[in-house]
Design an enzyme around this catalytic site. Structure first.
Site, PDB file in Angstrom:
ATOM      1  N   CYS A 119       1.043  -2.715  -1.561  1.00  0.00           N
ATOM      2  CA  CYS A 119       0.405  -3.783  -0.886  1.00  0.00           C
ATOM      3  C   CYS A 119      -0.088  -2.688   0.465  1.00  0.00           C
ATOM      4  O   CYS A 119      -0.292  -1.735   0.503  1.00  0.00           O
ATOM      5  CB  CYS A 119       1.475  -4.783  -0.351  1.00  0.00           C
ATOM      6  SG  CYS A 119       2.831  -4.329   0.695  1.00  0.00           S
ATOM      7  N   THR A 120      -0.619  -3.756   1.499  1.00  0.00           N
ATOM      8  CA  THR A 120      -1.291  -3.027   2.801  1.00  0.00           C
ATOM      9  C   THR A 120      -0.343  -1.960   3.511  1.00  0.00           C
ATOM     10  O   THR A 120      -0.906  -0.945   3.532  1.00  0.00           O
ATOM     11  CB  THR A 120      -1.668  -4.046   3.804  1.00  0.00           C
ATOM     12  OG1 THR A 120      -2.416  -5.122   2.912  1.00  0.00           O
ATOM     13  CG2 THR A 120      -2.330  -3.534   4.973  1.00  0.00           C
TER      14      THR A 120
END
Length: 466
Positions: free
Chosen positions: A318-319
């Site tokens: 994810c980020t």
């Protein structure tokens, strides 16, 4: 550090309602007056200069009129005034203040930890528009989220930072923007806090070029989860997370996965835990990117696609890593995967070491920049003409918050909405002939399945060729 003492044991709790608001207002006015008083130029100094002249000095500026110093303090030192008011034992209303901050920090609003000493930092350095945006999180047991919330709010105001900070009993999740001097002091303050000093380190803070202008305001609040997955942290805990892989280890795993997937022999799924509009403009090659609009839909996505994950090795990303913490824990709780791994530090940290690696396109960020770039690839297209384009704008319809990819050419033609429904709705709203406010709906939300069901027989093959 500038200490702010907590109230002594046994002291009376602050009153509620109108009386409390009146007390806070009085405390702020008193703090404001004291702040202005402290900036006065001594009479002797003024006389030595040959007259009244400058009566106040602040931030290397001189002020002759009371209205001038008042305006300056109100605009530039709202956080300092709030800090002084809190130190007097009468906290500023946590629901909002003159500088537009928001957050639910009720229950323990007194600031009980230290704030950085900024006396040796020039005001211009502290408020410079050239700076950075920090992204970090820490899962840990927080016994008093309200107190931590109040400290974070005071800290950000003190350093002229904007952004969003979520506090919960399970930890903290923050993204803040400001000058380089301010963000450095912020990191030092967080790392020295008793809750984090033995858990967080300098490397846990991800940074990118930006500043306070990347956010419209400051929002600090207490929530049930520091990332909204919609599952009680007591049921699915961050303590049951997957195996963390460093960017180097993750890079090798992706390299091996892609080589096997190209031969149709992979037993691995490279899973993007983000929302569809994030993966649309940038993702790892060969990934499976669920077509979901919110992370709170991720548990349902897993539940509806358990066959997809059966006996698989899952590489999640994810980020910045926070969504993988809870997401991997939820996936592991289903006991269908052979192994679950996650990218430590997320895409942010991976791009620091592999800017031209297996991640292609832009990295979506949740601030006014919308995206940051590490390579020149454009993997998405204009919603209207299909030309390569990856710069998001908000839908032009007043009642829609969807993001739209519309190239300059199409925008110049008036194509600025996320779908035909919104485009027509916008035309009606701007027309004087129609005063009716249409319903808040559009093709983007109406036609999209809340939870897509993947084709198990095709997923691995297609993912390997992306």
């Amino acid at each position: 550090m500038v200490p702010l003492e907590a109230p002594a044991a046994g002291s009376a709790a602050p009153p509620d309602g109108a009386a409390a608001r009146k007390q806070r207002a009085l405390a702020r006015r008193k703090a404001f007056s004291l702040f202005v008083k402290a900036k006065e130029v001594p009479v002797a100094a003024r006389c030595a200069a040959g007259g009244e002249g400058v009566r106040w000095r602040c931030c290397r500026q001189g002020f002759e009129e009371l209205s001038g110093i008042h305006r300056h303090v109100a605009l530039q030192h709202g956080g300092d005034v709030g800090q002084r008011a809190a130190a007097e034992g009468s906290p500023v209303d946590p629901a909002g203040s003159a500088d537009g901050t928001q957050g639910r920090c009720r229950g323990a609003p007194e600031v009980a930890w230290a704030l950085p000493d900024t006396s040796r930092v020039g005001h211009d350095d502290l408020t410079s528009k050239v700076g950075e945006v920090l992204l970090y999180y820490c899962y840990c047991e927080v016994k008093d989220p309200e107190e931590l919330c109040a400290w974070q709010k005071a800290l950000c105001q003190h350093l002229h930072l904007t952004g969003k900070v979520r506090v919960a009993s399970e930890g903290i999740n923050g993204t803040v923007g400001g000058s380089k001097a301010a963000t450095n002091l912020y990191i030092e303050a967080v790392l020295s806090h008793p809750l984090f000093k033995d858990i967080l380190c300098q490397e846990d803070f991800k940074s990118s070029a930006g500043g306070a202008h990347c956010f419209t305001d400051l929002r600090v609040g207490v929530f049930k989860e520091i990332v909204p997955m919609g599952i009680d942290p007591k049921i699915v805990s961050y303590k049951e997370t997957g195996i963390h892989l460093s960017p180097q280890e993750f890079h090798k795993e992706v390299e091996h996965y892609l080589s096997q997937a190209s031969l149709g022999q992979s037993d691995t799924i490279l899973l993007d835990c983000r929302n569809f509009y994030e993966s649309k403009i940038g993702h790892f090659q060969g990934c499976l990117a669920p077509d979901i609009r919110k992370f709170s839909y991720f548990p349902s996505y897993v539940d509806e696609n358990l066959k997809l994950f059966k006996d698989k090795r899952v590489l999640m990303y994810c980020t910045g890593g926070i969504r993988c913490e809870r997401g991997s824990a939820y996936l592991r709780s289903k006991a269908v995967c052979r192994e679950v791994y996650q990218l430590k530090g997320g895409i942010h940290k991976y791009l620091e070491e592999f800017p031209d690696g297996f991640y292609r396109g832009k990295l979506f960020v949740f601030d006014d920049r919308y995206a940051i770039c590490s390579n020149e690839d454009i993997i998405s297209a204009c919603r209207y003409c299909g030309a390569l384009w990856d710069q998001y704008k908000l839908c032009s319809s007043q009642h829609c918050r969807q993001l739209v990819l519309a190239c300059p050419s199409c925008r110049n033609k008036g194509l600025t909405a996320c779908c035909p429904v919104c485009q027509e709705k916008e035309l009606k709203l701007t027309s004087r002939a129609s005063r009716q406010i249409p319903k808040e709906e559009c093709d983007c939300t109406r036609r999209r399945l809340r939870v897509p069901i993947e084709d198990v027989s095709q997923t691995t093959l297609v993912a390997g060729k992306n």
